[in-house]
Design an enzyme around this catalytic site. Structure first.
Site, PDB file in Angstrom:
ATOM      1  N   LYS A 174     -78.834 -16.924 -49.088  1.00  0.00           N
ATOM      2  CA  LYS A 174     -79.793 -16.643 -50.161  1.00  0.00           C
ATOM      3  C   LYS A 174     -79.266 -15.434 -50.924  1.00  0.00           C
ATOM      4  O   LYS A 174     -79.497 -14.292 -50.550  1.00  0.00           O
ATOM      5  CB  LYS A 174     -81.172 -16.347 -49.557  1.00  0.00           C
ATOM      6  N   GLU A 249     -77.395  -3.818 -43.544  1.00  0.00           N
ATOM      7  CA  GLU A 249     -76.607  -2.808 -44.284  1.00  0.00           C
ATOM      8  C   GLU A 249     -77.484  -2.370 -45.442  1.00  0.00           C
ATOM      9  O   GLU A 249     -77.711  -3.129 -46.378  1.00  0.00           O
ATOM     10  CB  GLU A 249     -75.283  -3.414 -44.758  1.00  0.00           C
ATOM     11  N   CYS A 283     -73.053   0.774 -52.477  1.00  0.00           N
ATOM     12  CA  CYS A 283     -73.770   1.320 -51.321  1.00  0.00           C
ATOM     13  C   CYS A 283     -73.099   2.577 -50.783  1.00  0.00           C
ATOM     14  O   CYS A 283     -73.750   3.456 -50.242  1.00  0.00           O
ATOM     15  CB  CYS A 283     -73.916   0.267 -50.231  1.00  0.00           C
ATOM     16  N   GLU A 384     -81.813   6.812 -52.560  1.00  0.00           N
ATOM     17  CA  GLU A 384     -80.688   6.136 -53.205  1.00  0.00           C
ATOM     18  C   GLU A 384     -81.118   5.753 -54.624  1.00  0.00           C
ATOM     19  O   GLU A 384     -81.893   4.812 -54.797  1.00  0.00           O
ATOM     20  CB  GLU A 384     -80.350   4.886 -52.386  1.00  0.00           C
TER      21      GLU A 384
HETATM   22  O1  TXE Z   1     -82.812  -4.960 -53.459  1.00  0.00           O
HETATM   23  P1  TXE Z   1     -83.413  -5.882 -52.335  1.00  0.00           P
HETATM   24  P2  TXE Z   1     -83.325  -4.622 -54.922  1.00  0.00           P
HETATM   25  C1  TXE Z   1     -80.777  -0.678 -52.840  1.00  0.00           C
HETATM   26  C2  TXE Z   1     -80.674   0.159 -54.084  1.00  0.00           C
HETATM   27  C3  TXE Z   1     -81.606  -0.538 -55.015  1.00  0.00           C
HETATM   28  C4  TXE Z   1     -82.699  -0.949 -54.053  1.00  0.00           C
HETATM   29  C5  TXE Z   1     -83.580  -2.078 -54.517  1.00  0.00           C
HETATM   30  O2  TXE Z   1     -81.133   1.452 -53.829  1.00  0.00           O
HETATM   31  O3  TXE Z   1     -82.095   0.296 -56.009  1.00  0.00           O
HETATM   32  O4  TXE Z   1     -82.003  -1.356 -52.905  1.00  0.00           O
HETATM   33  O5  TXE Z   1     -82.794  -3.137 -55.024  1.00  0.00           O
HETATM   34  C6  TXE Z   1     -83.674 -10.221 -51.010  1.00  0.00           C
HETATM   35  N1  TXE Z   1     -87.221 -11.104 -47.376  1.00  0.00           N
HETATM   36  N2  TXE Z   1     -79.682  -1.630 -52.734  1.00  0.00           N
HETATM   37  O6  TXE Z   1     -84.810  -4.626 -55.019  1.00  0.00           O
HETATM   38  O7  TXE Z   1     -84.853  -6.178 -52.581  1.00  0.00           O
HETATM   39  C7  TXE Z   1     -83.420 -10.208 -52.493  1.00  0.00           C
HETATM   40  O8  TXE Z   1     -83.884 -11.413 -53.089  1.00  0.00           O
HETATM   41  C8  TXE Z   1     -85.970 -11.581 -47.489  1.00  0.00           C
HETATM   42  C9  TXE Z   1     -78.616  -1.239 -51.854  1.00  0.00           C
HETATM   43  O9  TXE Z   1     -82.614  -5.499 -55.855  1.00  0.00           O
HETATM   44  O10 TXE Z   1     -83.067  -5.235 -51.071  1.00  0.00           O
HETATM   45  C10 TXE Z   1     -81.922 -10.054 -52.512  1.00  0.00           C
HETATM   46  O11 TXE Z   1     -81.297 -11.291 -52.210  1.00  0.00           O
HETATM   47  N3  TXE Z   1     -85.159 -11.263 -48.515  1.00  0.00           N
HETATM   48  C11 TXE Z   1     -77.742  -2.335 -51.543  1.00  0.00           C
HETATM   49  C12 TXE Z   1     -81.666  -9.075 -51.365  1.00  0.00           C
HETATM   50  O12 TXE Z   1     -82.835  -9.183 -50.547  1.00  0.00           O
HETATM   51  C13 TXE Z   1     -85.614 -10.419 -49.451  1.00  0.00           C
HETATM   52  C14 TXE Z   1     -77.469  -3.361 -52.549  1.00  0.00           C
HETATM   53  C15 TXE Z   1     -81.488  -7.627 -51.799  1.00  0.00           C
HETATM   54  O13 TXE Z   1     -82.589  -7.234 -52.550  1.00  0.00           O
HETATM   55  C16 TXE Z   1     -86.908  -9.894 -49.375  1.00  0.00           C
HETATM   56  C17 TXE Z   1     -78.617  -3.638 -53.393  1.00  0.00           C
HETATM   57  C18 TXE Z   1     -87.723 -10.266 -48.276  1.00  0.00           C
HETATM   58  N4  TXE Z   1     -88.966  -9.786 -48.116  1.00  0.00           N
HETATM   59  C19 TXE Z   1     -79.660  -2.763 -53.473  1.00  0.00           C
HETATM   60  N5  TXE Z   1     -87.089  -9.077 -50.440  1.00  0.00           N
HETATM   61  C20 TXE Z   1     -76.583  -2.066 -50.629  1.00  0.00           C
HETATM   62  N6  TXE Z   1     -76.821  -1.896 -49.328  1.00  0.00           N
HETATM   63  O14 TXE Z   1     -75.464  -2.047 -51.053  1.00  0.00           O
HETATM   64  C21 TXE Z   1     -85.951  -9.102 -51.167  1.00  0.00           C
HETATM   65  N7  TXE Z   1     -85.048  -9.918 -50.584  1.00  0.00           N
END
Ligand code: TXE
Length: 489
Positions: A174, A249, A283, A384
């Site tokens: 996903k 992660e 990240c 972050e």
């Molecule tokens: O990420 P999400 P978002 C951090 C960064 C950013 C913040 C929010 O600080 O500003 O996260 O970003 C899926 N059950 N990183 O909101 O929500 C979602 O659809 C299952 C750090 O865009 O974490 C996507 O596929 N899945 C980071 C994935 O999770 C769920 C990289 C990531 O989205 C879900 C990106 C749920 N309940 C953002 N909710 C890194 N570690 O590098 C969301 N998703």
């Protein structure tokens, strides 16, 4: 053509929903794709379950599984241009950076292909008993839910897909709802490489509608997630009732520590790259600059001069050196962190306002921003922001540098700059982070593990531990001369 891939067939969403994907650089429509809901998630899990329980992939010899991954690497190299273009349109990232990503992705598949084919780590145990033998073997975990973010869409997918398949699992992927296209292309390559139907499944959609059902489904054995901390906490809780294996992660707030004896030119150059690469949406971004007091003024002046000169532009603008943020909502969030930092007493040295250039008006651009005189309690220092925002703090001496660096709930990465090798190693060994660079920032290799300490998550990607994440360990004892023991007599 439909974009959900379930049980070896391309299908539309059960309820017919779709989503428009727009390029963050200028808002143009990239494509409209199918948008999965819980029904599609359940169908994808059923397909992966059946392929694991009754399909050929888990029992395919390791040499053959490894060869398939190497074939995927070859195909990725063949199709690099199309993949890089698709990644850039979805993310707004410069084309050249997407091209580097594709090289890294091919290298990841090649590494796990070779590691898989090398035969693994099964052990014969000396039981000390001539009438018994004993083996420890490694088996696939089962059905894996792989949930990935939008900043390095295919790279983070490859770090999960390659070892999951190498270990003999089946999966449902996903990707982020914002960046689906390279995942679609990857499914086609896996099929072309010869992966049996049902081993790889793809659903596109939001976290709530398509992701969450995967984390709750009792037929899923493992969830591997890369994304934000808040979502990671939710996923861990959702996986608890069915006690799934979980790997997380969750990003970082990574310190870049510069001592006064660092190589000035190299340290400035890398400090810029550390935080402003991909507009800070990394990240492991070096978003917290910790600089020794005596070096502070000269170092920060130079950073600010160079940060002001970084040209912004879209993926195909060859003069650009950095691109837009992923979405309007994300830019709002970054802006709010900068505003909070200024309200708490940080000093704005450059950036801090949307660009006025009309060419950039339709993209989600935000300039490289430096906030000086920051303190550990500020939200822009603690959280972050995931944008092109560098916070600067000063330190005096090694102990204070280490204390400031570790004063965070995260623990993904960090760097130390010093020409004193002893000091650099001392500081590196005291940083609570999964990766530490000495006199460098950002390099990684597929042979070396990647992952976080503290609330950056747990589990490792890449390296032998990255494969082990997708394996169960089983002990098989064989009695060669069974006879009754009469224990109860
Ligand atoms: O990420 P999400 P978002 C951090 C960064 C950013 C913040 C929010 O600080 O500003 O996260 O970003 C899926 N059950 N990183 O909101 O929500 C979602 O659809 C299952 C750090 O865009 O974490 C996507 O596929 N899945 C980071 C994935 O999770 C769920 C990289 C990531 O989205 C879900 C990106 C749920 N309940 C953002 N909710 C890194 N570690 O590098 C969301 N998703």
């Amino acid at each position: 053509m439909p974009e959900l891939f379930i049980g070896g067939t391309w299908v539309t969403a059960a309820d017919g929903r779709t989503r428009e994907i727009r390029c963050p650089a200028d808002g143009t429509l990239v494509a409209t794709v199918d948008e999965a809901g819980p029904q599609d998630a359940a169908a994808a899990v059923a397909a992966a379950r059946e392929a694991f329980d009754d399909g050929p992939w888990p029992a395919t010899p390791v040499a053959e599984r490894g060869r398939l991954l190497v074939r995927v690497a070859d195909l990725l190299e063949r199709d690099k241009a199309a993949f890089a273009r698709a990644e850039s349109l979805d993310t707004g990232k410069r084309l050249v950076e997407s091209e580097y990503d594709m090289d890294d992705i091919a290298a990841c598949f090649r590494y796990f292909g070779n590691l898989t084919a090398s035969g693994g780590t099964d052990r014969i145990i000396a039981t000390g008993n001539p009438e018994a033998d004993s083996r420890v073997v490694h088996e696939p975990v089962g059905v894996c839910a792989l949930i990935t973010p939008w900043n390095y869409p295919l790279l983070q997918t490859a770090w999960k897909v390659a070892p999951a398949l190498g270990a003999g699992n089946t999966f449902v992927l996903k990707p982020s709802e914002l960046t689906p296209h390279t995942a679609i292309l990857l499914m086609r390559l896996l099929t072309e490489a010869g992966l049996p139907s049902g081993a790889a499944n793809l659903i596109l959609g939001t976290g709530a509608e398509a992701g969450a059902p995967l984390t709750e489904d009792p037929r899923v054995d493992l969830v591997s997630f890369t994304g934000g901390l808040a979502t990671g906490r939710r996923i861990m809780a959702a996986a608890a009732p069915t006690v799934k294996k979980v790997a997380l992660e969750l990003g970082g707030k990574n310190p870049n520590i510069v001592f006064a004896d660092a190589d000035f030119e190299a340290a400035v150059d890398h400090a810029l790259m550390a935080v402003f690469l991909h507009s800070g949406q990394v990240c492991s971004a070096g978003a917290r600059l910790l600089v020794e007091d005596s070096l502070h003024d000269a170092f920060v002046d130079e950073i600010v001069t160079r940060a002001r000169a970084i040209p912004m532009g879209g993926p195909f603008d060859e003069s650009a050196r950095t691109g837009p943020l992923i979405s309007a909502a994300h830019r709002d969030k970054v802006e709010a962190y900068v505003a909070a930092g200024l309200a708490e007493g940080a000093v704005l040295r450059c950036g801090g306002a949307r660009p006025k250039d009309p060419e950039l008006a339709h993209g989600y651009y935000y300039p490289p921003t430096v906030l000086d005189d920051c303190t550990p309690g500020m939200s822009v220092v603690r959280d972050e922001s995931f944008g092109p925002v560098l916070t600067v703090e000063r330190f005096r001496g090694e102990a204070e540098a280490v204390a400031l660096a570790n004063d965070t709930e995260y623990g993904l990465a960090g760097a130390v700059w010093s020409q004193d090798t002893g000091r650099a190693h001392r500081v590196a060994s005291r940083l609570r982070a999964g990766t530490v660079w000495i006199n460098d920032f950002h390099p990684y290799v597929p042979q070396a593990e990647w992952g976080g300490m503290k609330q950056s998550g747990f589990g490792r990607e890449l390296g032998p531990a990255g494969l082990a994440e997708y394996q169960e360990t089983k002990h098989i004892w064989r009695n060669l001369a069974p006879k009754a023991q009469r224990w109860f007599e």
